[in-house]
Design a protein around this motif. Structure first.
Motif, PDB file in Angstrom:
ATOM      1  N   GLU A 410       0.828  -1.206   0.000  1.00  9.67           N
ATOM      2  CA  GLU A 410       0.000   0.000   0.000  1.00  9.67           C
ATOM      3  C   GLU A 410       0.865   1.260   0.000  1.00  9.67           C
ATOM      4  O   GLU A 410       0.540   2.253  -0.641  1.00  9.67           O
ATOM      5  CB  GLU A 410      -0.919  -0.012   1.229  1.00  9.67           C
ATOM      6  CG  GLU A 410      -1.918  -1.175   1.241  1.00  9.67           C
ATOM      7  CD  GLU A 410      -2.573  -1.328   2.602  1.00  9.67           C
ATOM      8  OE1 GLU A 410      -3.502  -0.550   2.892  1.00  9.67           O
ATOM      9  OE2 GLU A 410      -2.145  -2.219   3.375  1.00  9.67           O
ATOM     10  N   TYR A 411       1.958   1.197   0.722  1.00 13.30           N
ATOM     11  CA  TYR A 411       2.909   2.317   0.761  1.00 13.30           C
ATOM     12  C   TYR A 411       3.496   2.575  -0.628  1.00 13.30           C
ATOM     13  O   TYR A 411       3.650   3.730  -1.043  1.00 13.30           O
ATOM     14  CB  TYR A 411       3.999   1.974   1.775  1.00 13.30           C
ATOM     15  CG  TYR A 411       5.290   2.727   1.654  1.00 13.30           C
ATOM     16  CD1 TYR A 411       5.374   4.072   2.018  1.00 13.30           C
ATOM     17  CD2 TYR A 411       6.454   2.090   1.210  1.00 13.30           C
ATOM     18  CE1 TYR A 411       6.582   4.760   1.935  1.00 13.30           C
ATOM     19  CE2 TYR A 411       7.658   2.768   1.126  1.00 13.30           C
ATOM     20  CZ  TYR A 411       7.721   4.100   1.489  1.00 13.30           C
ATOM     21  OH  TYR A 411       8.906   4.770   1.411  1.00 13.30           O
ATOM     22  N   ILE A 414       0.961   4.529  -2.681  1.00 11.48           N
ATOM     23  CA  ILE A 414       0.818   5.921  -2.249  1.00 11.48           C
ATOM     24  C   ILE A 414       1.996   6.770  -2.713  1.00 11.48           C
ATOM     25  O   ILE A 414       1.830   7.759  -3.434  1.00 11.48           O
ATOM     26  CB  ILE A 414       0.681   6.001  -0.710  1.00 11.48           C
ATOM     27  CG1 ILE A 414      -0.654   5.400  -0.263  1.00 11.48           C
ATOM     28  CG2 ILE A 414       0.781   7.454  -0.236  1.00 11.48           C
ATOM     29  CD1 ILE A 414      -0.775   5.229   1.242  1.00 11.48           C
ATOM     30  N   THR A 417       2.671   6.821  -6.606  1.00 18.92           N
ATOM     31  CA  THR A 417       1.740   7.668  -7.355  1.00 18.92           C
ATOM     32  C   THR A 417       2.145   9.133  -7.241  1.00 18.92           C
ATOM     33  O   THR A 417       2.132   9.887  -8.231  1.00 18.92           O
ATOM     34  CB  THR A 417       0.313   7.474  -6.827  1.00 18.92           C
ATOM     35  OG1 THR A 417      -0.077   6.106  -7.011  1.00 18.92           O
ATOM     36  CG2 THR A 417      -0.674   8.372  -7.563  1.00 18.92           C
ATOM     37  N   ARG A 435       1.471  16.030   0.747  1.00 21.21           N
ATOM     38  CA  ARG A 435       0.541  14.932   0.456  1.00 21.21           C
ATOM     39  C   ARG A 435       1.104  13.599   0.918  1.00 21.21           C
ATOM     40  O   ARG A 435       0.375  12.763   1.466  1.00 21.21           O
ATOM     41  CB  ARG A 435       0.241  14.894  -1.043  1.00 21.21           C
ATOM     42  CG  ARG A 435      -0.752  13.804  -1.427  1.00 21.21           C
ATOM     43  CD  ARG A 435      -1.198  13.974  -2.855  1.00 21.21           C
ATOM     44  NE  ARG A 435      -1.403  12.704  -3.512  1.00 21.21           N
ATOM     45  CZ  ARG A 435      -1.578  12.533  -4.815  1.00 21.21           C
ATOM     46  NH1 ARG A 435      -1.563  13.600  -5.612  1.00 21.21           N
ATOM     47  NH2 ARG A 435      -1.761  11.344  -5.333  1.00 21.21           N
ATOM     48  N   ALA A 436       2.392  13.375   0.703  1.00 21.08           N
ATOM     49  CA  ALA A 436       3.012  12.135   1.168  1.00 21.08           C
ATOM     50  C   ALA A 436       2.920  12.030   2.681  1.00 21.08           C
ATOM     51  O   ALA A 436       2.604  10.954   3.224  1.00 21.08           O
ATOM     52  CB  ALA A 436       4.476  12.082   0.726  1.00 21.08           C
ATOM     53  N   GLU A 439      -0.886  11.212   3.531  1.00 19.20           N
ATOM     54  CA  GLU A 439      -1.417   9.908   3.123  1.00 19.20           C
ATOM     55  C   GLU A 439      -0.656   8.745   3.755  1.00 19.20           C
ATOM     56  O   GLU A 439      -1.263   7.727   4.114  1.00 19.20           O
ATOM     57  CB  GLU A 439      -1.397   9.797   1.593  1.00 19.20           C
ATOM     58  CG  GLU A 439      -2.355  10.778   0.929  1.00 19.20           C
ATOM     59  CD  GLU A 439      -2.455  10.585  -0.578  1.00 19.20           C
ATOM     60  OE1 GLU A 439      -1.928   9.570  -1.090  1.00 19.20           O
ATOM     61  OE2 GLU A 439      -3.061  11.445  -1.245  1.00 19.20           O
ATOM     62  N   ILE A 440       0.660   8.861   3.906  1.00 20.52           N
ATOM     63  CA  ILE A 440       1.420   7.773   4.534  1.00 20.52           C
ATOM     64  C   ILE A 440       1.131   7.722   6.031  1.00 20.52           C
ATOM     65  O   ILE A 440       1.024   6.639   6.619  1.00 20.52           O
ATOM     66  CB  ILE A 440       2.927   7.921   4.252  1.00 20.52           C
ATOM     67  CG1 ILE A 440       3.191   7.844   2.748  1.00 20.52           C
ATOM     68  CG2 ILE A 440       3.714   6.828   4.962  1.00 20.52           C
ATOM     69  CD1 ILE A 440       4.623   8.171   2.351  1.00 20.52           C
ATOM     70  N   LEU A 443      -2.035   5.875   6.465  1.00 22.55           N
ATOM     71  CA  LEU A 443      -1.813   4.434   6.302  1.00 22.55           C
ATOM     72  C   LEU A 443      -1.268   3.821   7.580  1.00 22.55           C
ATOM     73  O   LEU A 443      -1.749   2.767   8.036  1.00 22.55           O
ATOM     74  CB  LEU A 443      -0.843   4.198   5.137  1.00 22.55           C
ATOM     75  CG  LEU A 443      -0.361   2.749   4.960  1.00 22.55           C
ATOM     76  CD1 LEU A 443      -1.513   1.854   4.489  1.00 22.55           C
ATOM     77  CD2 LEU A 443       0.787   2.680   3.951  1.00 22.55           C
TER      78      LEU A 443
END
Length: 450
Positions: A410-411, A414, A417, A435-436, A439-440, A443
């Motif tokens: 999943e990482y 993310i 992308t 954003r990283a 979103e991380i 997660l």
């Protein structure tokens, strides 16, 4: 009377024959049972389609001929390898007895509780088999929290390939323009400077069209290319407590430099995977490329490359390469773990490693193979790969040599992308960093890291 005697003799003979036949059957059954590899059985093996697994696909009939163990080999694309493998392990089934596993997935696979520890088998191995592995490779591909679970089957380290003829023939022009020596770059800033020098749009006198080629596809390609830039700029994605550290000057700088290279690359790079990114280099249109050692062979092969005799190999700029490569594990729910282990040790053994060089030239994971002089001649990148392998870092470690992130796949999606969008120019470095981080962090929170 004579008739009764003959009749009696006949029945005695029949009984003797029966006893002999029964004894032969019992002995044969015992041999087939105790012989381990000799008994008739079938195992299922899941493998991702790579140069190394393509070789296994061609050679496994030899394994069946030697052992009597039949192999149902399922070859699938990379993007399906993780989902199929982890589903089988999480569910506690045994659709597959042996699974080929990208190195970042080891922790996740082990945490299912359904990967067989190899401790007992390793303790009873033939002298020299375990020692024959490159010990760094055995460690990074197979060892997790104090136990060995996998054997390495495919070596992987990120390298720099460059055109030796260009670096030799244009050194004076480069020195005149930049006042420095033209050499394999030591930093990412130097990499970009050389890339610009060899891009015809910015230097009409360049003998090639582009300075670099990029495998920037959304996900695994982009993240694999990006991480050495982060480490080379002094950054990290996480700290030791799993706080996400992308919104820092070091990582923002890495995003900025990483995005700049898009100006020096052939079109279409945002959708390219590694094999595709090699094509413009092999065609003679590109000066440098960051890539995996496993994909070097087509570039030095005269049948597939116009520059096969003009390629040099070096460490990636920044000096911290990314770890790639694959291992193989056994599903502990297999109906025949002994047969599964026989396949595992064969597929990862020295004989197969050496035979594979006639099919796909890759860096062997075994020291007892790559130390042979005749093998080293066939692998011109071996020195660069093996010298830099001890410096590798994993995709999602909290620090060099530290714990790894379990929801790794999943990482990859993310961050890969986000990296892809930086290359495409749709995200600024600052936007990418924020954003990283967001979103991380989400997660990790979802998986109870905080």
């Amino acid at each position: 009377m004579r008739s009764q005697k003959l009749k009696k003799t006949f029945f005695v003979l029949v009984a003797v024959v029966y006893i002999i036949a029964a004894s032969v059957y019992v002995y044969a059954s015992k041999e087939s049972t105790e012989g381990g590899a000799k008994k008739e059985t079938t195992i299922s093996v899941l493998m991702c389609s790579t140069p190394q697994s393509d070789m296994i696909e061609q050679l496994h009939p030899e394994f069946t001929a030697e052992t009597g163990i039949k192999v149902n080999l399922e070859m699938i694309a990379y993007e399906d390898s993780h989902s199929k493998g982890v589903l089988d392990l999480v569910s506690g089934t045994s659709n597959y007895d042996v699974l080929m596993m990208d190195n970042p997935w080891l922790g996740e696979y082990v945490k299912t509780g359904n990967v067989l520890p190899l401790t007992e088998y390793m303790e009873n191995e033939e002298p020299g088999y375990i020692e024959g592995f490159d010990q760094n490779a055995l460690e990074v591909y197979g060892y997790y929290e104090g136990t060995y679970y996998a054997y390495p089957i495919m070596f992987g380290v990120m390298l720099l390939m460059y055109r030796t003829d260009l670096f030799e023939n244009y050194s004076d022009e480069y020195a005149a323009q930049y006042g420095t020596q033209l050499r394999p770059p030591k930093t990412w800033e130097e990499y970009l400077q050389i890339a610009r020098f060899f891009t015809k749009e910015y230097n009409p006198g360049s003998p090639v069209k582009y300075g670099v080629s990029i495998a920037g596809e959304r996900g695994d390609g982009a993240i694999s290319e990006f991480l050495p830039w982060v480490w080379g700029c002094g950054g990290n994605i996480f700290d030791k407590d799993w706080n996400v550290t992308t919104n820092t000057p070091e990582v923002i700088k890495a995003f900025r430099l990483f995005g700049e290279q898009a100006k020096y690359a052939p079109p279409g790079f945002v959708n390219m995977v590694w094999e595709e990114s090699l094509v413009p280099f092999a065609n003679g249109d590109v000066a440098m490329i960051e890539t995996w050692d496993v994909f070097c062979d087509p570039v030095i092969n005269p049948d597939t490359s116009k520059v096969y005799d003009r390629v040099g190999f070096a460490s990636v700029p920044g000096g911290i390469p990314l770890l790639g490569g694959w291992g193989m594990v056994i599903n502990k729910n297999s109906s025949d773990v002994d047969a599964a282990y026989e396949f595992l040790r064969w597929a990862c053994g020295p004989e197969v490693a050496e035979k594979s060089l006639d099919i796909a030239v890759v860096t062997p994971t075994r020291r007892d193979v790559y130390e042979k002089p005749e093998v080293r001649k066939r692998i011109p990148w071996a020195d660069a790969a093996l010298e830099n392998f001890p410096k590798v870092r994993k995709y999602a470690d909290a620090y060099a040599g530290g714990p790894i992130l379990i929801p790794e796949a999943e990482y990859h999606v993310i961050l890969g992308t986000i990296c892809n969008e930086v290359l495409a120019g749709t995200l600024t470095p600052e936007e990418a960093a924020l954003r990283a981080e967001r979103e991380i962090t989400a997660l990790l929170d979802e998986h109870d890291y905080y």
